[in-house]
Design an enzyme around this catalytic site. Structure first.
Site, PDB file in Angstrom:
ATOM      1  NE  ARG A 114      -3.847   2.672   2.289  1.00 32.81           N
ATOM      2  CZ  ARG A 114      -4.621   3.346   3.270  1.00 32.81           C
ATOM      3  NH1 ARG A 114      -4.219   2.157   4.436  1.00 32.81           N
ATOM      4  NH2 ARG A 114      -5.077   3.940   3.133  1.00 32.81           N
ATOM      5  CB  VAL A 156       0.982  10.804  -5.209  1.00 32.95           C
ATOM      6  CG1 VAL A 156       0.279  12.292  -4.892  1.00 32.95           C
ATOM      7  CG2 VAL A 156      -1.030  10.320  -4.117  1.00 32.95           C
ATOM      8  CG  ASP A 165       8.464  11.230  -5.158  1.00 33.13           C
ATOM      9  OD1 ASP A 165       7.826  10.600  -4.202  1.00 33.13           O
ATOM     10  OD2 ASP A 165       8.540  12.583  -5.227  1.00 33.13           O
ATOM     11  N   PRO A 193      -8.034   7.421  -5.918  1.00 29.69           N
ATOM     12  CG  PRO A 193      -8.559   5.763  -7.492  1.00 29.69           C
ATOM     13  CD  PRO A 193      -7.155   6.739  -6.688  1.00 29.69           C
ATOM     14  CG  HIS A 198      -7.217  -4.722  -3.546  1.00 29.60           C
ATOM     15  ND1 HIS A 198      -8.363  -4.541  -3.329  1.00 29.60           N
ATOM     16  CD2 HIS A 198      -5.956  -4.305  -2.429  1.00 29.60           C
ATOM     17  CE1 HIS A 198      -7.764  -3.526  -3.890  1.00 29.60           C
ATOM     18  NE2 HIS A 198      -6.806  -3.091  -2.599  1.00 29.60           N
ATOM     19  CB  SER A 213      -4.164 -13.554  10.433  1.00 30.59           C
ATOM     20  OG  SER A 213      -4.511 -14.624  10.947  1.00 30.59           O
TER      21      SER A 213
END
Length: 379
Positions: A111, A119, A123, A207, A237, A297
């Site tokens: 993530r 974005v 970097d 989004p 996911h 888990s």
């Protein structure tokens, strides 16, 4: 079949995928072999259609990367071009120490990579604490983790070879090692990135997890990624968690109808309602639920993510939305039937995402502390 789909897509591939003619990952991730260990040199004139056909037809080891997509990145850059030749080993060791005690680190690092690269580019701006309102404080980045591990790795590297390894490279190397430990393939991370010097939450345009597959594809294309990358990278996911606040609308008031999302299996909907009660008051507890209950888990890479979509049992709406597109539906079917297809393609898509708007050469800097620019470092 995906072979036909991939060849058809080749007619309209974006420039990034066309450039993969020279940089496509080796496809020898077969019966557990790693992409990185199977890189072989190929003629740069090899037609993309041939490489793509190889990638999606379970070929056992042809194709590869003659050069990274950015001329200033190199495979094993630190080993051959700096005095920090064991940088990747240092990173891998620290990831292993954490992974052995906290397997959720894989999802956290994945993530982080997504939140960084999509974005302002790869970097490491997502790591910065500096500034009045850095990226990590944006609402879309709620619940981000993995920062402590990156700090630990940076501390180790600065003690052994100060000022050489960028935070951006650390993030990508650590994510690669963690996903391999979780059951994904190893893949080459070309290194030599520099770190950005600005982070602003206002620039975060990630989004909603409830958007349509068409809007998601448009967003991915704006980063020079295609429908295969979209369907593949959402496969991350297969492990991790999300807050109930991201799915309560699907469960109780989909699109303002007062009913649940009709695309969700009724039995699965009832199961999720037990975990995520309706929001009735401000400040109500917002539980975490697993994105893939079958991984849970264990945090392992499994094809069950795609099987769950086919059974209308995806947790996030964007995941279930993938069943509504002809291309995405066909890719899902291939991944559900052949986990090795997913593992190989995941390696390629991670490789591509890791090269979005990178800084190299005289751009950026090598931060001494990943949370601060060198000028703003309080130490």
């Amino acid at each position: 079949m995906m072979v036909a789909r991939a060849l058809e897509l080749n007619e309209t591939l974006n420039p990034s995928r066309v450039h993969m003619e020279n940089t496509l990952l080796a496809t020898h991730v077969f019966r557990g072999k790693d992409v990185e260990s199977a890189l072989v040199h190929v003629n740069s004139s090899m037609p993309l259609s041939t490489v793509t056909r190889c990638l999606f037809s379970l070929c056992q080891g042809v194709a590869a990367a003659a050069a990274p997509p950015h001329p200033n990145l190199q495979w094993h850059y630190y080993e051959f071009n700096t005095t920090c030749r064991y940088a990747e080993e240092y990173v891998r060791h620290q990831v292993k120490l954490i992974y052995d005690h906290d397997k959720s680190i894989t999802a956290k690092l994945l993530r982080l990579v997504y939140s960084d690269c999509f974005v302002t580019g790869c970097d490491a701006s997502i790591l910065l604490d500096e500034g009045p309102n850095p990226e990590k404080r944006a609402p879309q980045n709620r619940g981000l983790g993995g920062f402590v591990l990156i700090d630990k790795i940076k501390t180790v590297l600065e003690s052994r070879c100060p000022g050489i390894v960028s935070c951006a490279d650390i993030l990508h190397l650590a994510a690669r090692d963690a996903v391999k430990m979780a059951g994904a393939p190893g893949y080459p991370v070309f290194t030599g990135r520099k770190d950005g010097m600005k982070s602003d939450a206002a620039s975060v345009d990630l989004p909603s997890p409830s958007i349509s597959w068409q809007d998601a594809l448009t967003y991915f294309k704006s980063r020079d990624l295609d429908v295969i990358d979209l369907t593949t990278l959402l496969g991350a996911h297969t492990l991790g968690q999300t807050h109930c606040s991201h799915i309560v609308d699907r469960l109780y008031n989909h699109s303002g109808t007062g009913n649940s999302d009709p695309s969700m299996d009724a039995t699965f909907r009832d199961y999720m309602r037990k975990l995520c009660p309706p929001k009735t008051k401000k400040g109500q507890h917002d539980p975490l639920v697993f994105l893939n209950p079958e991984s849970g888990s264990d945090y392992t890479f499994r094809e069950s993510y795609y099987n769950r979509i086919l059974r209308d049992e995806a947790v996030l709406e964007i995941d279930q939305q993938l069943l509504n597109g002809d291309d995405t539906k066909e890719i899902i079917g291939e991944f559900a039937d052949g986990f090795e297809d997913f593992r190989r393609t995941f390696a390629e898509s991670m490789y591509k995402m890791g090269n979005i708007n990178i800084l190299t050469g005289n751009q950026g800097q090598i931060r001494q502390n990943c949370r601060f620019t060198n000028k703003g470092n309080p130490n």
